[in-house]
Design an enzyme around this catalytic site. Structure first.
Site, short mmCIF file in Angstrom:
data_model
loop_
_atom_site.label_atom_id
_atom_site.label_comp_id
_atom_site.label_asym_id
_atom_site.label_seq_id
_atom_site.Cartn_x
_atom_site.Cartn_y
_atom_site.Cartn_z
N ASP A 120 14.51 -27.29 -32.33
CA ASP A 120 15.58 -26.77 -33.17
C ASP A 120 16.92 -27.46 -32.91
O ASP A 120 17.98 -26.85 -33.00
CB ASP A 120 15.71 -25.25 -33.00
N HIS B 37 11.65 -26.36 -39.96
CA HIS B 37 12.81 -27.21 -40.20
C HIS B 37 13.67 -26.57 -41.26
O HIS B 37 13.17 -26.22 -42.32
CB HIS B 37 12.39 -28.58 -40.72
P1 IMP Z 1 3.20 -22.26 -29.87
O1 IMP Z 1 3.54 -23.70 -30.08
O2 IMP Z 1 3.25 -21.45 -31.13
O3 IMP Z 1 1.92 -22.10 -29.11
O4 IMP Z 1 4.35 -21.64 -28.94
C1 IMP Z 1 4.52 -22.06 -27.60
C2 IMP Z 1 5.99 -22.12 -27.23
O5 IMP Z 1 6.61 -23.17 -27.94
C3 IMP Z 1 6.79 -20.86 -27.60
O6 IMP Z 1 7.80 -20.67 -26.62
C4 IMP Z 1 7.41 -21.21 -28.93
O7 IMP Z 1 8.59 -20.47 -29.17
C5 IMP Z 1 7.72 -22.68 -28.71
N1 IMP Z 1 7.77 -23.46 -29.96
C6 IMP Z 1 6.73 -23.95 -30.68
N2 IMP Z 1 7.16 -24.64 -31.74
C7 IMP Z 1 8.50 -24.62 -31.70
C8 IMP Z 1 9.52 -25.20 -32.53
O8 IMP Z 1 9.28 -25.88 -33.53
N3 IMP Z 1 10.82 -24.94 -32.15
C9 IMP Z 1 11.11 -24.22 -31.05
N4 IMP Z 1 10.19 -23.66 -30.25
C10 IMP Z 1 8.90 -23.86 -30.57
MG MG Z 2 12.81 -25.52 -35.76
#
Ligand code: IMP
Ligand code: MG
Length: 336
Positions: free
Chosen positions: A13, A43
């Protein structure tokens, strides 16, 4: 030949979507191809008054002249993909590699239903972790197995490499951020794949010798969603007092806010093979810089901060975002 990778340097982000959109309008890439995990990414791109939130479509879609691709390393949720293609009207110029792993409803149920993933790690519940584990177990379906995706299926790796070999500008979009890389992040509080620039190249089938630039995007005040260590985190009371409050694009959870972390930025730049730095949220360092479009318009406070970033990271800051809109940006790439 000119192939540029754009990745997030902190915990995601960072504003990569806007940086990609800006560079696309300046550099006119023929192909913008996405790497990264899958629809766990969100995004947000603001064009004029209209805000777009995409999870599968590359954020470069706002540049209308590029073909948009999803590389073979990325997980595809066909429901999210088809909905977004209709929403942002990119049908006819968007393509998926047939080898992409598929997220099934069952993966989402497993993600949301797992105490470990949903609670301890704080996953986005988008099914990415379970789908990647099925891919590793070699039981996952691939995009080419689904009739509803047939109109979109091509060999993305071939398309991207051909464009590079023709000397056309190509952008490879990363998603997530360095701090949640499965290999280099704060394991086990990470996502289900590496998120560094090398992975983004591999996700698209592009070899390391074909990459010209790696732009690492850092936000002046880093954020983190989900659980896990965050060394420069401040209390929500403090960030609210500074006027900083953010919510996740995918989960709408409130993001944790921290101060600039020079040590992490340097390490992240090293692993990513950074050649240039983009910095977002400079208007939070000094609100008088909001909307600035030239370096001369920046205050001394902002210039000092940018200088500190360059000292910390060891690479030039070439792009400075001064607000959420596409036009609120300073591009120093030609000058440095
Ligand atoms: P997962 O990727 O859904 O398995 O989540 C695992 C960790 O990665 C969690 O803490 C999510 O909040 C973080 N996370 C996954 N994708 C993003 C993203 O695009 N932006 C910020 N955090 C993410
Ligand atoms: Mg994002």
């Amino acid at each position: 030949m000119s192939c540029t990778i754009i990745v997030g340097g902190f915990f995601g982000d960072e504003g990569k979507g806007k940086i990609v959109a800006h560079i696309a309008h300046q550099d006119h890439p023929t192909v913008i191809s996405r790497g990264g995990v899958g629809p766990n990414a969100g995004h947000t791109v603001l064009v004029g008054k209209k805000e777009y939130g995409v999870r599968m479509v590359p954020s470069g879609f706002v540049y209308p002249k590029a073909d948009l691709c999803i590389g073979p390393g990325v997980l595809v949720d066909p429901r999210v993909f088809l909905r977004e293609v209709a929403e942002v009207e990119v049908s006819g110029r968007i393509f998926i590699d047939g080898r992409c792993g598929v997220i099934e409803e069952e993966h989402i149920a497993r993600d949301k239903g797992s105490e470990h993933l949903a609670k301890t790690i704080g996953s986005t519940g988008s099914g990415c972790g379970p789908a990647n584990s099925d891919r590793v177990l070699r039981v996952a379906r691939q995009a080419k197995d689904l009739p509803e995706l047939a109109p979109y299926i091509i060999d993305v790796a071939e398309k991207v490499n051909q464009a590079i070999d023709n000397g056309e500008p190509v952008l490879l979009e990363g998603t997530q951020g360095f701090g949640i890389s499965l290999y280099y992040g704060t394991y086990p509080f990470v996502t289900s794949k590496d998120t560094s620039a090398s992975q983004i190249a591999a996700d698209n089938g592009v070899g390391p010798t074909k990459i010209d630039d790696v732009i690492v995007v850092f936000k002046a005040f880093p954020t983190r969603v989900g659980e896990g260590p965050f060394s420069t985190e401040m209390s929500l009371d403090k960030s609210h007092a500074l006027g900083i409050q953010e919510f996740g694009t995918v989960t709408h959870r409130e993001r944790r806010i921290g101060t600039w972390d020079g040590k992490m930025a340097r390490y992240s730049a090293m692993i990513n093979g950074c050649t240039q730095v983009a910095i977002t949220g400079i208007d939070r360092v000094d609100p008088t810089c909001f909307g600035a479009t030239s370096y001369d318009q920046l205050s001394q406070t902002a210039k000092d901060f940018i200088r500190q970033v360059e000292v910390d990271v060891g690479h030039p800051v070439t792009i400075i975002s001064t607000g959420p809109e596409l036009s609120q940006i300073i591009d120093l790439r030609k000058k440095r």
